[in-house]
Scaffold this motif. Structure first.
Motif, PDB file in Angstrom:
ATOM      1  N   VAL A 105       3.073  -4.620  -2.527  1.00  0.00           N
ATOM      2  CA  VAL A 105       2.352  -3.445  -3.003  1.00  0.00           C
ATOM      3  C   VAL A 105       1.298  -3.888  -3.999  1.00  0.00           C
ATOM      4  O   VAL A 105       1.589  -4.631  -4.940  1.00  0.00           O
ATOM      5  N   ASN A 106       0.077  -3.429  -3.780  1.00  0.00           N
ATOM      6  CA  ASN A 106      -1.022  -3.656  -4.723  1.00  0.00           C
ATOM      7  C   ASN A 106      -1.583  -2.303  -5.096  1.00  0.00           C
ATOM      8  O   ASN A 106      -1.715  -1.422  -4.252  1.00  0.00           O
ATOM      9  N   ALA A 107      -1.907  -2.132  -6.385  1.00  0.00           N
ATOM     10  CA  ALA A 107      -2.447  -0.859  -6.851  1.00  0.00           C
ATOM     11  C   ALA A 107      -3.678  -1.123  -7.708  1.00  0.00           C
ATOM     12  O   ALA A 107      -3.856  -2.205  -8.265  1.00  0.00           O
ATOM     13  N   THR A 108      -4.521  -0.106  -7.798  1.00  0.00           N
ATOM     14  CA  THR A 108      -5.691  -0.167  -8.663  1.00  0.00           C
ATOM     15  C   THR A 108      -5.545   0.903  -9.738  1.00  0.00           C
ATOM     16  O   THR A 108      -4.732   1.817  -9.620  1.00  0.00           O
ATOM     17  N   ASP A 109      -6.356   0.796 -10.786  1.00  0.00           N
ATOM     18  CA  ASP A 109      -6.276   1.752 -11.887  1.00  0.00           C
ATOM     19  C   ASP A 109      -6.670   3.168 -11.482  1.00  0.00           C
ATOM     20  O   ASP A 109      -6.305   4.122 -12.157  1.00  0.00           O
ATOM     21  N   ASP A 110      -7.391   3.308 -10.378  1.00  0.00           N
ATOM     22  CA  ASP A 110      -7.802   4.657  -9.968  1.00  0.00           C
ATOM     23  C   ASP A 110      -6.750   5.368  -9.115  1.00  0.00           C
ATOM     24  O   ASP A 110      -6.987   6.469  -8.627  1.00  0.00           O
ATOM     25  N   GLY A 111      -5.567   4.764  -8.934  1.00  0.00           N
ATOM     26  CA  GLY A 111      -4.486   5.421  -8.209  1.00  0.00           C
ATOM     27  C   GLY A 111      -4.415   5.081  -6.742  1.00  0.00           C
ATOM     28  O   GLY A 111      -3.640   5.687  -5.999  1.00  0.00           O
ATOM     29  N   VAL A 113      -3.212   2.769  -3.733  1.00  0.00           N
ATOM     30  CA  VAL A 113      -2.116   1.829  -3.490  1.00  0.00           C
ATOM     31  C   VAL A 113      -2.247   1.284  -2.073  1.00  0.00           C
ATOM     32  O   VAL A 113      -2.451   2.042  -1.131  1.00  0.00           O
ATOM     33  N   THR A 114      -2.137  -0.031  -1.932  1.00  0.00           N
ATOM     34  CA  THR A 114      -2.170  -0.681  -0.624  1.00  0.00           C
ATOM     35  C   THR A 114      -0.815  -1.340  -0.377  1.00  0.00           C
ATOM     36  O   THR A 114      -0.346  -2.120  -1.203  1.00  0.00           O
ATOM     37  N   VAL A 115      -0.200  -1.004   0.753  1.00  0.00           N
ATOM     38  CA  VAL A 115       1.106  -1.555   1.111  1.00  0.00           C
ATOM     39  C   VAL A 115       0.925  -2.432   2.341  1.00  0.00           C
ATOM     40  O   VAL A 115       0.430  -1.972   3.368  1.00  0.00           O
ATOM     41  N   SER A 116       1.323  -3.698   2.219  1.00  0.00           N
ATOM     42  CA  SER A 116       1.217  -4.653   3.327  1.00  0.00           C
ATOM     43  C   SER A 116       2.591  -5.224   3.617  1.00  0.00           C
ATOM     44  O   SER A 116       3.507  -5.097   2.820  1.00  0.00           O
ATOM     45  N   LYS A 127       7.464   6.284   6.994  1.00  0.00           N
ATOM     46  CA  LYS A 127       7.954   6.699   5.670  1.00  0.00           C
ATOM     47  C   LYS A 127       7.107   6.169   4.522  1.00  0.00           C
ATOM     48  O   LYS A 127       7.118   6.734   3.439  1.00  0.00           O
ATOM     49  N   ILE A 128       6.395   5.074   4.732  1.00  0.00           N
ATOM     50  CA  ILE A 128       5.728   4.370   3.636  1.00  0.00           C
ATOM     51  C   ILE A 128       4.779   5.283   2.867  1.00  0.00           C
ATOM     52  O   ILE A 128       4.859   5.390   1.641  1.00  0.00           O
ATOM     53  N   GLU A 129       3.865   5.939   3.557  1.00  0.00           N
ATOM     54  CA  GLU A 129       2.867   6.758   2.859  1.00  0.00           C
ATOM     55  C   GLU A 129       3.523   7.910   2.105  1.00  0.00           C
ATOM     56  O   GLU A 129       3.201   8.177   0.944  1.00  0.00           O
ATOM     57  N   ARG A 130       4.471   8.596   2.742  1.00  0.00           N
ATOM     58  CA  ARG A 130       5.149   9.731   2.094  1.00  0.00           C
ATOM     59  C   ARG A 130       5.874   9.282   0.828  1.00  0.00           C
ATOM     60  O   ARG A 130       5.786   9.915  -0.211  1.00  0.00           O
ATOM     61  N   LYS A 136       4.103   9.775  -9.156  1.00  0.00           N
ATOM     62  CA  LYS A 136       3.021  10.443  -9.873  1.00  0.00           C
ATOM     63  C   LYS A 136       1.946   9.429 -10.257  1.00  0.00           C
ATOM     64  O   LYS A 136       2.255   8.347 -10.746  1.00  0.00           O
ATOM     65  N   GLY A 137       0.713   9.764  -9.994  1.00  0.00           N
ATOM     66  CA  GLY A 137      -0.400   8.875 -10.279  1.00  0.00           C
ATOM     67  C   GLY A 137      -0.979   8.225  -9.036  1.00  0.00           C
ATOM     68  O   GLY A 137      -2.093   7.705  -9.065  1.00  0.00           O
ATOM     69  N   VAL A 138      -0.237   8.257  -7.934  1.00  0.00           N
ATOM     70  CA  VAL A 138      -0.731   7.691  -6.680  1.00  0.00           C
ATOM     71  C   VAL A 138      -1.617   8.738  -6.015  1.00  0.00           C
ATOM     72  O   VAL A 138      -1.179   9.847  -5.733  1.00  0.00           O
ATOM     73  N   LYS A 139      -2.881   8.387  -5.798  1.00  0.00           N
ATOM     74  CA  LYS A 139      -3.821   9.321  -5.189  1.00  0.00           C
ATOM     75  C   LYS A 139      -4.050   9.032  -3.710  1.00  0.00           C
ATOM     76  O   LYS A 139      -4.094   9.938  -2.898  1.00  0.00           O
ATOM     77  N   THR A 140      -4.206   7.755  -3.379  1.00  0.00           N
ATOM     78  CA  THR A 140      -4.391   7.379  -1.975  1.00  0.00           C
ATOM     79  C   THR A 140      -3.480   6.203  -1.638  1.00  0.00           C
ATOM     80  O   THR A 140      -3.188   5.368  -2.486  1.00  0.00           O
ATOM     81  N   VAL A 141      -3.066   6.174  -0.362  1.00  0.00           N
ATOM     82  CA  VAL A 141      -2.200   5.099   0.108  1.00  0.00           C
ATOM     83  C   VAL A 141      -2.827   4.500   1.356  1.00  0.00           C
ATOM     84  O   VAL A 141      -3.147   5.220   2.299  1.00  0.00           O
TER      85      VAL A 141
END
Length: 152
Positions: A105-111, A113-116, A127-130, A136-141
């Motif tokens: 999982v990698n995340a940026t300060d703008d919310g 999140v990238t899951v590889s 299930k991953i995106e849901r 809270k704080g995750v805006k895009t996946v």
């Protein structure tokens, strides 16, 4: 007073010598500095994997996530979350609910999140995106994970 000063100085010196004694203070089970680590046995590895995938462990991870969310709500930290905090929480959520997946999982300060990585089936992939958006704080996946059945 003239006799007291040398006495105090000598006490400090004696204490310093005793404190700087170079004797080994580690336990006998600690590895020697030049000793190579040994790989765990197959039984130890299997036991650790079963523990990581147990229902108790999943409940513990979910409770930890809820506790973090409650702390963030109290402190007001839910608006600007650090990328490392987001990544850690999403990683815990995914580990609890997709125990046999091998995900990063990698995340940026703008919310964002990238899951590889890999999961075992289509249901886990869906299930991953849901699950990530429950934090809270995750805006895009962005899901870059693929399906790779476990090797026997």
């Amino acid at each position: 007073m003239q006799k007291l000063t040398p006495f105090l100085i000598s006490c400090l010196l004696v204490f310093g010598v005793a404190a700087c004694d170079n004797a080994s203070k580690t336990s006998e089970s600690a590895p020697a500095p030049n000793e190579a680590p040994t790989a765990p046995s197959a039984q130890t590895t299997q036991a650790a994997q079963e523990d990581a995938q147990s229902e108790v462990r999943r409940r513990q991870l979910d409770a930890d996530i809820r506790a973090r969310e409650q702390r963030n709500n109290v402190t007001g930290g839910d608006t600007d979350r650090a990328a490392s905090d987001l990544a850690s929480q999403v990683r815990s959520k995914l580990e609890a609910n997709i125990p046999k997946g091998q995900l990063t999982v990698n995340a940026t300060d703008d919310g964002s999140v990238t899951v590889s990585g890999t999961v075992n089936n289509q249901q886990e992939l869906a299930k991953i995106e849901r699950l990530a958006k429950e934090i809270k704080g995750v805006k895009t996946v962005v899901v870059k994970a693929t399906i790779a059945p476990p090797k026997q």
